[in-house]
Design an enzyme around this catalytic site. Sequence first.
Site, mmCIF file in Angstrom:
data_model
loop_
_atom_site.group_PDB
_atom_site.id
_atom_site.type_symbol
_atom_site.label_atom_id
_atom_site.label_comp_id
_atom_site.label_asym_id
_atom_site.label_seq_id
_atom_site.Cartn_x
_atom_site.Cartn_y
_atom_site.Cartn_z
ATOM 1 N N PHE A 182 -26.033 -112.121 83.668
ATOM 2 C CA PHE A 182 -27.240 -112.847 83.312
ATOM 3 C C PHE A 182 -28.408 -112.376 84.169
ATOM 4 C CE2 PHE A 182 -29.941 -116.476 84.749
ATOM 5 C CZ PHE A 182 -30.714 -116.598 83.598
ATOM 6 N N SER A 183 -29.568 -112.164 83.560
ATOM 7 C CA SER A 183 -30.815 -111.849 84.253
ATOM 8 C C SER A 183 -30.661 -110.570 85.078
ATOM 9 C CB SER A 183 -31.259 -113.047 85.100
ATOM 10 O OG SER A 183 -32.570 -112.896 85.585
#
Length: 302
Positions: free
Chosen positions: A125-126
Amino acid sequence: ITTAGALAGAGFGTNPGALTMWRYRPTTPAASAPLVVFMHGCSQSHTDAAAVGWTQLAEQHGFYLVFPEQGTGNNPVRCFNWAGEYGDVANLTRGQGENLSVKQMVDKMKADHVIDPARVFVAGFSAGAGFTSVMLATWPDVFAGGAIMAGLPYRCATTVTTAYNCQALSTHPELKHTPAEWGDLVRAAFPGFAGPRPRVAIFHGAADSIVSVDNQVELVEQWTNVAGVDQTVDETATVAGHERARHKSGATVVVESWRIVGMGHAVAMGNDPERACAPAGTYTESRNLCAAYRAAVFFGIT
């Protein structure tokens, strides 16, 4: 979840990226089990990574998990260095820095457990998603597929300034590339590699104000080109109100792209029509879709 090796790297290799390895062993591992590596976002830790639904899936389906953890010694806000470190591109270069540390974690799991080498996957994520792009580019011989959640293309940036500009890609069109240019950046990460390329699933919130949704468009261009297919969508569907697009090579889905309606910078969780996962940890939103489950389905491990 247990730790394997501290910052010094004891236990899983030379660890040139100075990461910490956390691993999850299901109660009843499958014979020749799959392995999923999942990397957290900035300001997060392995506990946040574990909270988005992967441990429950691993327990149910008998696959192993690794949660690499970043430290403030590498990045003051615990981001994986998907754009390198202050102009030093070692982390983006196969066999160096953080990417080698993550690959050594995979090697450790293979040494300690019965892992199917053809079913090793990476997701994040991210900043962890940005580094998922790095791992897919630098180690296509290790990973069969990846899931990029609110992430960025490989080598969109190699400096701090361009990293912020890539996050705001909608206002920095000069950083966009053609599909062939994006693909060339990936191919240059492992020159001469002639094996099958990893399949890639991409998830992005339509209202993400931290990492521009334009990155999803560029990611699709990058990984379809790497897969040797065009950008024409072969199959579309609406699932729980969200848009899913698939690009195929023959009968195989090589790139799957999810646009999560109304979601900001987060991992989608909630009452998925096929398998619910209750929102927990940071940077999660209840959007009636369990991104971890959908990634696992894409990987073929559920």
